[in-house]
Design a protein around this motif. Structure first.
Motif, PDB file in Angstrom:
ATOM      1  N   ALA A 103     -36.835  -0.434   5.665  1.00  0.00           N
ATOM      2  CA  ALA A 103     -37.707  -0.184   4.518  1.00  0.00           C
ATOM      3  C   ALA A 103     -37.169  -0.850   3.270  1.00  0.00           C
ATOM      4  N   ILE A 104     -38.089  -1.225   2.375  1.00  0.00           N
ATOM      5  CA  ILE A 104     -37.721  -1.785   1.071  1.00  0.00           C
ATOM      6  C   ILE A 104     -38.357  -0.930  -0.013  1.00  0.00           C
ATOM      7  N   ASP A 105     -37.581  -0.599  -1.018  1.00  0.00           N
ATOM      8  CA  ASP A 105     -38.126   0.049  -2.203  1.00  0.00           C
ATOM      9  C   ASP A 105     -38.952  -0.954  -2.976  1.00  0.00           C
ATOM     10  N   LEU A 106     -40.181  -0.582  -3.355  1.00  0.00           N
ATOM     11  CA  LEU A 106     -40.993  -1.515  -4.144  1.00  0.00           C
ATOM     12  C   LEU A 106     -40.237  -1.947  -5.391  1.00  0.00           C
ATOM     13  N   THR A 107     -39.520  -0.987  -6.001  1.00  0.00           N
ATOM     14  CA  THR A 107     -38.743  -1.310  -7.197  1.00  0.00           C
ATOM     15  C   THR A 107     -37.799  -2.475  -6.939  1.00  0.00           C
ATOM     16  N   ASP A 108     -37.101  -2.431  -5.803  1.00  0.00           N
ATOM     17  CA  ASP A 108     -36.155  -3.505  -5.495  1.00  0.00           C
ATOM     18  C   ASP A 108     -36.860  -4.844  -5.336  1.00  0.00           C
ATOM     19  N   LEU A 109     -38.036  -4.806  -4.711  1.00  0.00           N
ATOM     20  CA  LEU A 109     -38.792  -6.050  -4.531  1.00  0.00           C
ATOM     21  C   LEU A 109     -39.241  -6.591  -5.884  1.00  0.00           C
ATOM     22  N   ILE A 110     -39.711  -5.699  -6.747  1.00  0.00           N
ATOM     23  CA  ILE A 110     -40.216  -6.127  -8.057  1.00  0.00           C
ATOM     24  C   ILE A 110     -39.126  -6.766  -8.890  1.00  0.00           C
ATOM     25  N   VAL A 111     -37.905  -6.171  -8.874  1.00  0.00           N
ATOM     26  CA  VAL A 111     -36.851  -6.710  -9.731  1.00  0.00           C
ATOM     27  C   VAL A 111     -36.056  -7.853  -9.081  1.00  0.00           C
ATOM     28  N   ALA A 112     -36.346  -8.125  -7.764  1.00  0.00           N
ATOM     29  CA  ALA A 112     -35.553  -9.150  -7.061  1.00  0.00           C
ATOM     30  C   ALA A 112     -35.845 -10.551  -7.599  1.00  0.00           C
ATOM     31  N   ARG A 113     -34.811 -11.388  -7.700  1.00  0.00           N
ATOM     32  CA  ARG A 113     -35.003 -12.790  -8.079  1.00  0.00           C
ATOM     33  C   ARG A 113     -35.659 -13.532  -6.911  1.00  0.00           C
ATOM     34  N   GLU A 114     -36.330 -14.617  -7.219  1.00  0.00           N
ATOM     35  CA  GLU A 114     -37.150 -15.272  -6.193  1.00  0.00           C
ATOM     36  C   GLU A 114     -36.356 -15.861  -5.036  1.00  0.00           C
ATOM     37  N   TYR A 115     -35.082 -16.266  -5.319  1.00  0.00           N
ATOM     38  CA  TYR A 115     -34.315 -16.944  -4.271  1.00  0.00           C
ATOM     39  C   TYR A 115     -33.640 -15.971  -3.306  1.00  0.00           C
ATOM     40  N   VAL A 116     -33.715 -14.661  -3.578  1.00  0.00           N
ATOM     41  CA  VAL A 116     -33.061 -13.683  -2.714  1.00  0.00           C
ATOM     42  C   VAL A 116     -33.735 -13.661  -1.350  1.00  0.00           C
ATOM     43  N   VAL A 117     -32.954 -13.502  -0.279  1.00  0.00           N
ATOM     44  CA  VAL A 117     -33.516 -13.386   1.070  1.00  0.00           C
ATOM     45  C   VAL A 117     -34.023 -11.961   1.269  1.00  0.00           C
ATOM     46  N   LEU A 118     -35.254 -11.833   1.765  1.00  0.00           N
ATOM     47  CA  LEU A 118     -35.885 -10.519   1.873  1.00  0.00           C
ATOM     48  C   LEU A 118     -35.013  -9.534   2.648  1.00  0.00           C
ATOM     49  N   GLU A 119     -34.390 -10.032   3.715  1.00  0.00           N
ATOM     50  CA  GLU A 119     -33.625  -9.133   4.579  1.00  0.00           C
ATOM     51  C   GLU A 119     -32.537  -8.373   3.827  1.00  0.00           C
ATOM     52  N   THR A 120     -31.965  -8.997   2.792  1.00  0.00           N
ATOM     53  CA  THR A 120     -30.885  -8.313   2.070  1.00  0.00           C
ATOM     54  C   THR A 120     -31.392  -7.084   1.312  1.00  0.00           C
ATOM     55  N   LEU A 121     -32.707  -7.005   1.092  1.00  0.00           N
ATOM     56  CA  LEU A 121     -33.258  -5.835   0.377  1.00  0.00           C
ATOM     57  C   LEU A 121     -33.537  -4.671   1.320  1.00  0.00           C
ATOM     58  N   VAL A 122     -33.510  -4.963   2.630  1.00  0.00           N
ATOM     59  CA  VAL A 122     -33.964  -3.958   3.595  1.00  0.00           C
ATOM     60  C   VAL A 122     -32.877  -2.924   3.885  1.00  0.00           C
ATOM     61  N   THR A 123     -33.251  -1.640   3.841  1.00  0.00           N
ATOM     62  CA  THR A 123     -32.397  -0.574   4.358  1.00  0.00           C
ATOM     63  C   THR A 123     -32.756  -0.429   5.835  1.00  0.00           C
ATOM     64  N   THR A 124     -31.847  -0.918   6.722  1.00  0.00           N
ATOM     65  CA  THR A 124     -32.244  -0.933   8.143  1.00  0.00           C
ATOM     66  C   THR A 124     -32.095   0.429   8.802  1.00  0.00           C
ATOM     67  N   SER A 125     -31.150   1.236   8.319  1.00  0.00           N
ATOM     68  CA  SER A 125     -31.001   2.567   8.927  1.00  0.00           C
ATOM     69  C   SER A 125     -31.775   3.600   8.133  1.00  0.00           C
ATOM     70  N   TYR A 126     -32.997   3.251   7.841  1.00  0.00           N
ATOM     71  CA  TYR A 126     -33.862   4.136   7.060  1.00  0.00           C
ATOM     72  C   TYR A 126     -34.302   5.306   7.940  1.00  0.00           C
ATOM     73  N   PRO A 127     -34.399   6.511   7.385  1.00  0.00           N
ATOM     74  CA  PRO A 127     -34.809   7.671   8.205  1.00  0.00           C
ATOM     75  C   PRO A 127     -36.232   7.515   8.749  1.00  0.00           C
ATOM     76  N   PHE A 128     -36.472   8.092   9.914  1.00  0.00           N
ATOM     77  CA  PHE A 128     -37.831   8.093  10.479  1.00  0.00           C
ATOM     78  C   PHE A 128     -37.972   9.314  11.382  1.00  0.00           C
ATOM     79  N   VAL A 129     -39.190   9.610  11.792  1.00  0.00           N
ATOM     80  CA  VAL A 129     -39.407  10.671  12.781  1.00  0.00           C
ATOM     81  C   VAL A 129     -40.263  10.120  13.909  1.00  0.00           C
ATOM     82  N   TYR A 130     -40.185  10.765  15.061  1.00  0.00           N
ATOM     83  CA  TYR A 130     -41.075  10.399  16.162  1.00  0.00           C
ATOM     84  C   TYR A 130     -42.323  11.265  16.120  1.00  0.00           C
ATOM     85  N   ASP A 131     -43.448  10.672  16.520  1.00  0.00           N
ATOM     86  CA  ASP A 131     -44.746  11.322  16.375  1.00  0.00           C
ATOM     87  C   ASP A 131     -44.847  12.693  17.059  1.00  0.00           C
TER      88      ASP A 131
END
Lengths: 475, 475
Positions: free
Chosen positions: B196-224
């Motif tokens: 997951a990415i926080d919209l805030t982080d995307l908004i403030v990110a500089r254009e040359y940043v790689v998207l993957e570095t903004l991602v929290t990969t161990s983000y919490p989730f639940v199963y249906d």
């Protein structure tokens, strides 16, 4: 582990293939031999809540190392998720502790400061920068039951004179420090609250659109000194990401986010739940013994006094008891059942009173309905008891049929009558409390039960005295 | 109105200068003679929840006119805020009703459909477009206690290969239809949930940043298919704007927003509250009489049977009762107090069991603590009762000092013992229920009280029989 356990475990794993492993992964990263920058990178992928859960599994040294790896910003975020942050704050230098609190949202910082000794808390506040201190002072200035004490001072404002492009730029500027950006608050030329814009609307708006057309001017808000009880249902109904908190001059002081709201609802309902069980307030697992005693004993003493009152009334019927010892054994059913219906009515009434404001007409209708519920439930329960106890007294206690059913008639009749009265009492008492501006939740289940004990004793022994001693002349 | 009332009113106005007037303003706009476009413009400034509150104050004709003024999109939003949408849906043409539901978030539409007659609901679903139907079918496919039934299908996804600029463009494209944009979900090349990415982080990110570095990969989730009970505490702890719901192949199906969570928490705690008072489930103001009776009678019948069991045990002590009618009058205090402490322990235990999973060691510690609470509270209450009832029996009932305090000794001693046992019973029963995978909340306050009645009766009359009849030889 038996084979069945293994199958159970496997099935669980199949349903939840990955959950709950995050904490172990985090510990492994912290304890690994990797260089600090690498650890930081890896930890960045985990949620602060999961890192917070790990802290207590580390020793002081490991924790200190972790803080220096993660950096102040992230440590502050993690601390906001701790259940018992006091101990972790206390093991730090005051300077560092103050820095951590300074970086947190003001309401989270206040929650932690409130848990610390007054002296320590004062010391830390003195070490913070002016802006953080100001926010914390503001939030601490409110009573715990005022909505101002629950607000976050983290929100984004815009002014009316901006173009769409300028507005978006302002959002980006403020987004770094304020993560509640999904609703943007618009101020007028006097810095008063003018309305709100959905970030979504701003994002999708074409550049030539006038900002004002995006503003919802009659956006909901609350005043800082309103009580939580008064505005919580309204806030819930709006189901917004955030709702502004204003002072009396319409200046915006903070916002109630949906996370704040969730906490407040959780708290309020927990308190209501505790009160229904005659607890002074909620307790948790770590509650020290003395605190638990203090929370429970006040109600117990009150209930004891009321109970002794009921006993002295029962004492007046001593001659009935001495003459007809059989009927005493059914006293507990009558008192118990009238307490039960009273508690049911009470719980229903408290929930209804919390959810909505009733007109006088609705209140009367509600009491009448509970009376009907008591009437029909009492009829059913009374009839069952009449038959069962009649048969029991006749067959097991060796009484004549007439005497047995005269007694069970008293039991059934007293049950019926007591259940009707108890339903009404369980409804009227909380309504009365609301009228005199006392939280109806203090009318706990045990209180209603004790009050209804009195009703039941008088009904039961009164009926027995009249019917059995004076009409049937049993002895 | 007296002068004082006026002052009171003025003070209230001063604190809340503007609140609560929105509904009147909206009605005025609707009933005014202005042209439709002007009305629409003015209504756009109000929150949907306030417009929803006004609907029931209009007649059918005015409502229809209002819908045509506001337009379908807005009407759908307003309908999502209605407390009882059924009646308003039923007065519409099926075509229009289906269009309104189609435009709502799927989980809100399901909530409404569930309230309608099955036939009507089926008819409306058939009229909807394929996509809306698919979402609704998905949500309806879950049991009510599965977290999948609470999710929203409105969320924004990104893929890993995007640049910051492309990602932002994707957000803007999707924002028009999906208003939960504060957290963005990233899918991997197989369309599986990656992070997951926080919209805030995307908004403030500089254009040359790689998207993957903004991602929290161990983000919490639940199963249906996880039960609401199992994951609700976790979801609360993360305090996120939204958490994704995945299927077993890690595909994202929907999200639980903080608003969904608030509803679920509110519901769950309401149910627990109702159960503590021995209600089958929550009731509201409009609950029909028959429904109320049905919700309350099952527990009452069970409690009656248990109560009759207690009575037959009391009956065994008939000779004690016949010999010492005075002590009967204090029976209600002993039963009442043991019920009260049992209910307190029960409520504390249920809350603790809901909030955390306890290890066996913690469970034993918890039972031990409640035993201590019972011990000390019992000692205090027992001592007070010993003194008060001793004096009362001596002075008011004309017994000798020795006899009076022998009796009050029985009362105090029985209270002490019964309170210890009741605390333990109130703790062990819900723990046992949790062990056998039964919701501990079904162990209601009245159930615990009735079980403890039995304890108290045996303790009290047993003690009286032993001490007063066999040792002191009172008669």
């Amino acid at each position: 582990m038996t084979v069945e356990d293994k199958i159970d475990d496997k099935e669980l794993k199949d349903i939840n293939p990955q959950r709950d492993d995050y904490e172990d992964e985090i510990i492994q990263i912290i304890k690994s031999d990797e260089p600090a920058y690498k650890k930081k990178e890896e930890l960045d992928d985990y949620h602060e809540n999961d890192i917070a859960a790990v802290l207590e599994k580390l020793d002081v040294k490991e924790r200190r190392k972790l803080y220096s790896i993660m950096g102040l910003e992230r440590v502050s975020e993690v601390f906001a998720y701790l259940d018992d942050p006091e101990e972790f704050i206390e093991e730090l230098d005051s300077e560092l502790a103050a820095d951590i609190l300074e970086n947190m949202e003001a309401d989270d910082a206040v929650d932690i400061l409130d848990e610390l000794e007054d002296e320590k808390s004062e010391e830390l506040i003195q070490l913070m920068d002016k802006e953080a201190k100001k926010d914390i002072d503001l939030i601490q200035s409110y009573d715990d039951d005022e909505i101002g004490s629950k607000m976050t001072t983290n929100y984004v404002t815009l002014t009316l004179n901006l173009t769409i492009k300028q507005a978006m730029k302002r959002v980006v500027e403020q987004a770094a420090d304020n993560d509640n950006i999904s609703t943007l608050y618009v101020l007028d030329s006097e810095n008063k609250f003018y309305g709100a814009i959905d970030l979504t609307d701003l994002i999708v708006a074409r550049e030539y659109v006038v900002l004002e057309t995006l503003v919802t001017t009659s956006y909901p808000f609350v005043y800082d000194h309103e009580t939580v009880d008064d505005c919580i249902e309204d806030l819930k109904d709006y189901s917004e990401d955030s709702i502004p908190v204003l002072d009396r001059d319409q200046h915006i002081l903070g916002v109630i986010t949906s996370q704040d709201l969730l906490e407040v609802v959780d708290e309020e309902m927990g308190e209501d739940y505790a009160k229904l069980a005659a607890l002074a307030s909620e307790e948790d697992l770590e509650e020290p013994l003395v605190e638990s005693l203090k929370k429970r004993i006040p109600w117990l003493v009150i209930l004891l006094m009321l109970g002794l009152g009921v006993s002295s009334v029962t004492g007046m019927f001593e001659h009935v008891i001495a003459t007809l010892p059989i009927i005493v054994s059914f006293q507990s059913v009558i008192l118990g059942m009238s307490g039960n219906v009273g508690t049911q009515s009470l719980a229903v009434t408290i929930r209804v009173l919390t959810d909505e404001e009733l007109t006088l007409r609705q209140q009367l209708g509600f009491v009448l309905k509970e009376l009907k519920v008591g009437f029909f439930n009492g009829m059913i329960i009374g009839s069952i008891s009449f038959m069962i106890t009649g048969l029991f007294i006749w067959l097991a206690k060796g009484q004549t049929v007439v005497n047995a059913f005269a007694m069970s008639g008293c039991i059934g009749g007293a049950l019926w009558l007591a259940m009707i009265i108890s339903s009404v009492v369980g409804t009227i008492i909380p309504i009365f409390f609301t009228k005199i501006k006392v939280d109806p939740a203090v009318a706990s289940g045990p209180l209603i039960s004790t009050v209804n004990d009195l009703v039941a004793v008088v009904t039961y022994y009164g009926l027995a005295w009249t019917l059995l001693l004076n009409i049937v002349h049993m002895a």
